[in-house]
Motif scaffolding. Structure first.
Motif, PDB file in Angstrom:
ATOM      1  N   PHE A   7       0.807  -1.218   0.000  1.00 22.19           N
ATOM      2  CA  PHE A   7       0.000   0.000   0.000  1.00 22.19           C
ATOM      3  C   PHE A   7       0.842   1.270   0.000  1.00 22.19           C
ATOM      4  O   PHE A   7       1.833   1.385   0.705  1.00 22.19           O
ATOM      5  CB  PHE A   7      -0.908   0.050   1.229  1.00 22.19           C
ATOM      6  CG  PHE A   7      -1.543   1.407   1.433  1.00 22.19           C
ATOM      7  CD1 PHE A   7      -2.659   1.781   0.697  1.00 22.19           C
ATOM      8  CD2 PHE A   7      -0.992   2.316   2.327  1.00 22.19           C
ATOM      9  CE1 PHE A   7      -3.229   3.038   0.860  1.00 22.19           C
ATOM     10  CE2 PHE A   7      -1.562   3.575   2.507  1.00 22.19           C
ATOM     11  CZ  PHE A   7      -2.686   3.936   1.772  1.00 22.19           C
ATOM     12  N   GLY A  62      -2.105  -3.100   3.251  1.00 19.13           N
ATOM     13  CA  GLY A  62      -1.385  -2.171   4.108  1.00 19.13           C
ATOM     14  C   GLY A  62      -1.136  -2.807   5.463  1.00 19.13           C
ATOM     15  O   GLY A  62      -2.081  -3.264   6.123  1.00 19.13           O
ATOM     16  N   VAL A 110      -8.624  -3.127  -1.231  1.00 21.35           N
ATOM     17  CA  VAL A 110      -7.574  -2.652  -0.327  1.00 21.35           C
ATOM     18  C   VAL A 110      -7.877  -3.174   1.073  1.00 21.35           C
ATOM     19  O   VAL A 110      -8.988  -3.005   1.580  1.00 21.35           O
ATOM     20  CB  VAL A 110      -7.502  -1.110  -0.304  1.00 21.35           C
ATOM     21  CG1 VAL A 110      -6.388  -0.642   0.634  1.00 21.35           C
ATOM     22  CG2 VAL A 110      -7.271  -0.565  -1.711  1.00 21.35           C
TER      23      VAL A 110
END
Length: 565
Positions: A460, A514, A477
């Motif tokens: 990310f 992330g 994501v």
């Protein structure tokens, strides 16, 4: 006992009264906006604030900002702030000030106006900052002066009350999250032991537990307020990004596990389950059980809690304290009910020999919690740290065993003092060994998503997301952390199942991960932009769209497969 009930009621009434009194009249702030030509054929959105005489705006990006809310797919880049008046550690703006951001893509040709949400928080001449405000207004999309004045901020007390309700429900749901279950199970065992006590004693223990929970969360809120005042951003569960905190929590949990196996006996927290512990336990034991519940609950987010925390982290100190108070009230609410309705305890199994077996099972559960914390430390630390951790825990076990042998009730006072002193010395020396040398992980050595299950995912960054959204394929994501049990449960039961892996592959989904195990300001800022404060955080960008669809903290396979149906 009547006095205790009256005091508890007064605390709640005082909190609500103070909250209501915080809604004071706001001075008028005039806002105008326009879209102008920027460098390299780009466009800039400029927002001008005019503050009344006697008030100013402090540069705090959480409270002084704007964002585009429509049309879908139109986003702006980072906001640029002009130079202000430096006063001590603060940068203040007086009179009029203009902030701007570059449009990441031009509005669709059919768009005549765009909607902008502007936020601010003015402070008076004495430095007292008022309640944060925001308003939405339209700006002409033909790149001429919008001349859009702003009205008084939207939201107000109704919005805050909804957030406080979310905070309460989120705290209540934390009771069934995997992080806090070990402590709650042991607390349940202590309730069984209270079955024969009078109503006053049960109520007192419940209120002490509640006090431990609420005071711990308010202390955590004060830490967050201090960090935010220093200009840093922070997210829910941030303390687990600190290796020292994780080691301290590991030590506490591991020692409590040893006490459940009666390596030694203590009369502290919840853990009044050993045979040498009295029936009702000390006041400190009930209070400290609430503290431990909070320590284990904070790496988890629950439905409603993510929204409430995300809102609170962008608000004033008062709102942060109010939200954390309601989270604590929700987390302790089942035990408040038991305190005021002690007949519930009578429905639990009667004390007996089965409790010894249950106590030992809970000990294994805490050992499992310790293994989870060790895994977090390995991920946060340099290669070889596992060996140091195991040596440290062996020393802690030796110290606990020695303390148990030399501090028995039949031992002399001198023997108990010697045993305690040697045990403390062993732990101190082993801790010095543990923290010696450079234990920091080499950058990207362990924290890279290129390792393990996320090997095929993109790392990310805001640039990576912007480069991939809006194309011919969807983008997923996911933000998670090693210390987040909810994240790891979602990953093992949903994200990395064969069904979801095939779904991603068949639909050519671009996957971005992330890692929030260690501090990552970019992830914190990104979540704040979407009104969230902690992991897990999942967002889905449909093909051809720049607008994210946010998923709940607890997901199932249908949550993902339905995104394309």
């Amino acid at each position: 006992m009547k006095k205790i009930r009256t005091l508890f009621t007064l605390i709640l009434l005082t909190t609500l009264t103070v909250f209501a009194s915080a809604q004071i009249e706001q001075p008028p702030v005039e806002i105008n906006a326009e879209i102008v030509d920027g460098p390299n054929s780009s466009y800039l959105l400029r927002v001008e604030y005019a503050f009344p005489e006697g008030y100013h705006q402090t540069l705090q990006e959480d409270f002084f900002k704007f964002e585009i809310t429509s049309p879908e797919g139109l986003n702006s880049g980072p906001i640029t702030y002009p130079e202000g008046t430096i006063e001590g550690d603060l940068i203040n703006y007086y009179g009029s000030v203009t902030i701007e951001a570059e449009l990441l893509s031009p509005p669709p040709e059919s768009t005549e106006t765009i909607t902008v949400k502007a936020s601010w928080q003015v402070c008076d001449e004495e430095g007292t900052c008022l309640f944060p405000q925001s308003t939405e207004f339209t700006v002409s999309a033909n790149f001429t002066n919008a001349g859009a004045g702003a009205s008084e901020a939207s939201g107000g007390i109704a919005q805050i009350l909804i957030i406080l309700l979310f905070a309460f429900l989120g705290g209540l749901l934390l009771n069934v999250m995997p992080c806090v279950l070990p402590v709650l199970s042991i607390k349940a065992l202590s309730l069984v032991k209270q079955g024969g006590e009078d109503r006053k004693q049960i109520l007192l223990s419940s209120l002490l537990y509640t006090a431990g929970v609420i005071i711990s969360l308010l202390a955590l809120a004060l830490v967050i307020i201090i960090i935010k005042a220093s200009g840093e951003q922070v997210g829910w569960g941030f303390q687990f990004q600190n290796r020292g905190f994780v080691i301290a929590l590991l030590t506490i949990i591991f020692v409590f596990a040893l006490s459940l196996f009666e390596v030694f006996t203590i009369s502290a927290p919840v853990l009044k389950t050993g045979s040498a512990v009295n029936r009702s336990g000390s006041a400190g034991s009930h209070f400290f059980s609430g503290v431990i519940a909070v320590l284990l609950a904070t790496p988890c987010t629950a439905p409603f809690l993510g929204t409430a925390a995300g809102f609170a982290f962008s608000q004033s100190a008062f709102v942060i304290l109010a939200v954390f108070f309601m989270v604590g009230l929700g987390l302790s609410f089942p035990f408040i009910l038991i305190g005021f309705m002690p007949s519930i305890v009578s429905k639990l199994p009667k004390p007996g020999a089965w409790m010894n077996t249950f106590r030992e099972i809970m000990g294994f559960l805490l050992i499992g919690t310790s293994v989870w914390l060790i895994d977090v430390l390995i991920y946060q630390s340099a290669a070889g740290f596992l060996t140091k951790i195991l040596i440290y825990l062996t020393a802690v076990t030796l110290a606990a065993w020695l303390y148990g042998k030399m501090s028995q009730p039949s031992a002399s006072k001198r023997k108990r003092i010697i045993g305690s002193s040697v045990a403390v010395l062993i732990i101190a020396v082993s801790a010095i060994f543990l923290f010696s040398g450079n234990n920091d992980a080499v950058e990207n050595e362990t924290a890279s998503p290129g390792n393990g299950q996320f090997a095929d995912w993109l790392d990310f960054s805001p640039e990576t997301v912007y480069e991939n959204i809006g194309g011919d394929v969807p983008v997923f994501v996911a933000f998670g952390a090693k210390w987040c049990m909810t994240c790891r449960t979602n990953e093992s039961t949903v994200i990395f199942t064969n069904e979801i892996s095939r779904f991603f592959e068949e639909n050519n989904v671009i996957l971005i991960h992330g890692d929030y195990t260690n501090e990552n300001p970019e992830i914190t800022e990104w979540m704040n932009e979407y009104g969230r404060a902690g992991v897990p955080f999942y967002s889905w960008y449909p093909a051809g769209s720049f607008e994210a669809v946010l998923l709940p903290e607890i997901i199932n396979r249908k949550s993902i497969t339905s995104l394309i149906e």
